[in-house]
Enzyme design. Structure first.
Site, PDB file in Angstrom:
ATOM      1  N   TYR A  88      61.504 -16.005 -29.604  1.00 44.31           N
ATOM      2  CA  TYR A  88      61.111 -15.654 -28.106  1.00 44.31           C
ATOM      3  C   TYR A  88      61.402 -16.691 -27.212  1.00 44.31           C
ATOM      4  O   TYR A  88      61.467 -17.813 -27.566  1.00 44.31           O
ATOM      5  CB  TYR A  88      59.551 -15.582 -28.010  1.00 44.31           C
ATOM      6  CG  TYR A  88      58.969 -15.035 -27.034  1.00 44.31           C
ATOM      7  CD1 TYR A  88      59.299 -13.759 -26.430  1.00 44.31           C
ATOM      8  CD2 TYR A  88      58.292 -15.755 -26.015  1.00 44.31           C
ATOM      9  CE1 TYR A  88      58.517 -13.145 -25.597  1.00 44.31           C
ATOM     10  CE2 TYR A  88      57.697 -15.443 -24.985  1.00 44.31           C
ATOM     11  CZ  TYR A  88      57.944 -14.148 -24.607  1.00 44.31           C
ATOM     12  OH  TYR A  88      57.757 -13.651 -23.136  1.00 44.31           O
ATOM     13  N   SER A 139      55.389 -13.967 -18.054  1.00 46.19           N
ATOM     14  CA  SER A 139      56.392 -13.180 -18.854  1.00 46.19           C
ATOM     15  C   SER A 139      56.293 -11.700 -19.005  1.00 46.19           C
ATOM     16  O   SER A 139      57.031 -11.078 -19.491  1.00 46.19           O
ATOM     17  CB  SER A 139      56.162 -13.812 -20.386  1.00 46.19           C
ATOM     18  OG  SER A 139      56.857 -15.090 -20.484  1.00 46.19           O
ATOM     19  N   LYS A 161      59.304 -10.091 -17.517  1.00 42.89           N
ATOM     20  CA  LYS A 161      60.393  -9.764 -18.676  1.00 42.89           C
ATOM     21  C   LYS A 161      60.556  -8.231 -18.585  1.00 42.89           C
ATOM     22  O   LYS A 161      61.585  -7.692 -18.924  1.00 42.89           O
ATOM     23  CB  LYS A 161      60.288 -10.363 -19.954  1.00 42.89           C
ATOM     24  CG  LYS A 161      60.294 -11.769 -20.076  1.00 42.89           C
ATOM     25  CD  LYS A 161      60.112 -12.356 -21.255  1.00 42.89           C
ATOM     26  CE  LYS A 161      60.329 -13.900 -21.511  1.00 42.89           C
ATOM     27  NZ  LYS A 161      59.557 -14.725 -20.535  1.00 42.89           N
ATOM     28  N   LYS A 174      52.705  -6.083 -23.250  1.00 44.48           N
ATOM     29  CA  LYS A 174      53.503  -7.362 -22.902  1.00 44.48           C
ATOM     30  C   LYS A 174      52.174  -8.368 -22.238  1.00 44.48           C
ATOM     31  O   LYS A 174      51.588  -8.075 -21.152  1.00 44.48           O
ATOM     32  CB  LYS A 174      54.669  -7.339 -21.769  1.00 44.48           C
ATOM     33  CG  LYS A 174      55.453  -8.624 -21.703  1.00 44.48           C
ATOM     34  CD  LYS A 174      55.961  -8.764 -23.095  1.00 44.48           C
ATOM     35  CE  LYS A 174      56.799 -10.172 -22.855  1.00 44.48           C
ATOM     36  NZ  LYS A 174      55.849 -11.255 -22.976  1.00 44.48           N
ATOM     37  N   THR A 175      52.429  -9.638 -22.647  1.00 47.84           N
ATOM     38  CA  THR A 175      51.530 -10.479 -22.094  1.00 47.84           C
ATOM     39  C   THR A 175      52.322 -11.411 -20.761  1.00 47.84           C
ATOM     40  O   THR A 175      53.568 -11.330 -21.134  1.00 47.84           O
ATOM     41  CB  THR A 175      51.043 -11.614 -23.154  1.00 47.84           C
ATOM     42  OG1 THR A 175      51.938 -12.304 -23.716  1.00 47.84           O
ATOM     43  CG2 THR A 175      50.236 -10.857 -24.056  1.00 47.84           C
ATOM     44  N   GLY A 176      51.776 -12.168 -20.150  1.00 47.49           N
ATOM     45  CA  GLY A 176      52.314 -13.120 -19.304  1.00 47.49           C
ATOM     46  C   GLY A 176      51.383 -14.282 -18.664  1.00 47.49           C
ATOM     47  O   GLY A 176      50.472 -13.950 -18.500  1.00 47.49           O
ATOM     48  N   SER A 177      51.930 -15.362 -18.793  1.00 51.67           N
ATOM     49  CA  SER A 177      51.207 -16.477 -18.348  1.00 51.67           C
ATOM     50  C   SER A 177      52.106 -17.595 -17.287  1.00 51.67           C
ATOM     51  O   SER A 177      53.513 -17.698 -17.642  1.00 51.67           O
ATOM     52  CB  SER A 177      50.751 -17.516 -19.484  1.00 51.67           C
ATOM     53  OG  SER A 177      50.118 -16.582 -20.314  1.00 51.67           O
ATOM     54  N   GLU A 212      56.872  -4.300 -25.980  1.00 53.14           N
ATOM     55  CA  GLU A 212      56.841  -4.529 -27.259  1.00 53.14           C
ATOM     56  C   GLU A 212      55.822  -3.427 -27.879  1.00 53.14           C
ATOM     57  O   GLU A 212      55.046  -3.279 -27.038  1.00 53.14           O
ATOM     58  CB  GLU A 212      56.072  -5.937 -27.495  1.00 53.14           C
ATOM     59  CG  GLU A 212      56.976  -7.227 -27.510  1.00 53.14           C
ATOM     60  CD  GLU A 212      56.581  -8.321 -27.467  1.00 53.14           C
ATOM     61  OE1 GLU A 212      55.240  -8.426 -27.814  1.00 53.14           O
ATOM     62  OE2 GLU A 212      56.998  -9.449 -27.087  1.00 53.14           O
TER      63      GLU A 212
END
Length: 383
Positions: free
Chosen positions: A171, A85, A88, A336-339, A293
């Site tokens: 989300y 993510s 994004k 921002k995180t992402g997985s 964010e």
């Protein structure tokens, strides 16, 4: 230049907020990163992690473990990771670029941009609501029956909102994914082409991909799931737009640096970055940008963990809109995180302090561990 000379200069320039970070040596930065990352490698069983830190425009790279347990290939700053993510933020930048070049407006209704959506709920939902997860309750993921490129539009044509558009943050991959699809449609090309041929080159990114080319596959890390089985991301509806980017620590840090210091970029890209940093509404201590964010800085670890928590991702939250959108204040942290099934990533940076960190791993380990590590590293740069 001696450390004493640097410190003396910093005293004279302390109002800039970056001097303490400048005064840190490469060895001190490495020690701080080691202290944050090595315990994660051990406790979470992560095969490989790439960390990149920027301090006053200078990049520092720290690599741990292997890109593949099978081959034993070491992680480098050029190893390609899935960033989930965090993609994004790239999608949001493309969307804002489409607006900056006059192809669409964030305030357009989705069906104005894509006539195939006319007669659906998307007649009354704006592009910015899609991009900020406030369309009215689009789910985190597509239902399995609709999770393919051929069925995606049919899903949106029949979807009914749970909430009035603009009232709650839920989300959602389909939500921001559709905004990216609309951006590419407005630019007249497929999303992958808009990203790889237009936006990424303008950002100076040469090793960031939606589809990894064959001649780069040897750099593509192998991901591992929670059972340590090899896995890579699977195709799905709007996968490229919502979670499809693969990139290196070097390129992701370049992206972060471009977000902090965009003056050298083309004017439309500068405008796009500013739009992604603007605040559109607040939920608790978090201000929602486009993709990014935002938090007031300095920020406590507890507040940052709350903003990146499971409830924030999985539950609907009432929002307080900022009208007009709030320009980026002086002291903020953006993150921002992402997985994906086999990878975990996180990026955080503080433009006013000229510090930032990206952490990329070939295992989907818990988000709180990433946030703690990044917060610890950033704190060490300002102590």
């Amino acid at each position: 230049m001696s450390r004493l000379t640097i410190l003396a200069a910093c005293l004279a320039l302390s109002s800039t907020g970056v001097c303490l970070a400048q005064a840190r040596t490469d060895q001190q930065i490495e020690a701080s990163v080691d202290a944050a990352i090595r315990p994660i490698m051990q406790s979470q069983g992560v095969p490989g992690i790439a960390v990149a830190v920027t301090v006053d425009g200078k990049a520092h790279y720290f690599n741990y473990g292997v890109a593949s347990k099978e081959s034993g290939e070491k992680v480098t700053k050029n190893t390609l990771f899935e960033i989930g993510s965090l993609s994004k933020t790239f999608t949001a930048t493309l969307l804002a670029y489409a607006q900056a070049t006059g192809k669409l407006s964030l305030n357009d209704k989705a069906s104005q941009v894509l006539p195939a959506l006319k007669g659906s709920a998307l007649d009354n939902i704006s592009v910015v609501q899609l991009a900020t997860y406030t369309a009215g309750g689009l789910p985190l993921q597509f239902p399995q029956a609709a999770d393919s490129a051929g069925k995606m539009l049919g899903y949106f044509q029949q979807w009914k909102p749970l909430y009035a558009p603009g009232t709650r943050r839920q989300y959602s991959n389909p939500s921001i994914g559709l905004s990216g699809y609309l951006a590419a449609h407005s630019l007249g090309v497929p999303f992958e082409q808009a990203m790889e041929k237009t936006l990424l080159p303008k950002l100076g990114l040469k090793h960031t991909f939606i589809h990894v080319p064959q001649d780069q596959m040897e750099l593509y890390a192998q991901g591992y799931d929670k059972a340590d089985k090899p896995v890579r991301v699977s195709p799905g509806a709007l996968d490229a737009e919502a979670y499809g980017v693969k990139t290196s620590a070097a390129d992701l840090l370049t992206f972060v640096q471009a977000n902090m210091q965009p003056a050298a970029l083309d004017a439309p890209v500068q405008h796009a970055i500013a739009a992604t940093h603007a605040g559109y509404y607040t939920v608790g201590d978090m201000t929602q940008g486009l993709g990014w964010e935002r938090y007031a800085y300095p920020i406590t670890l507890d507040k940052l963990l709350a903003g990146n928590s499971t409830p924030m991702a999985m539950e609907a939250h009432p929002v307080q809109w900022l009208n007009p959108p709030q320009a980026e204040p002086k002291d903020v942290l953006l993150n921002k995180t992402g997985s994906t099934g086999g990878f975990g990533a996180y990026a955080a940076y503080v433009p006013s302090r000229e510090i930032g960190v990206v952490i990329m791993a070939n295992k989907n380990y818990p988000i709180p561990e990433r946030v703690k590590a990044a917060h610890q590293i950033l704190q060490s740069l300002t102590e």
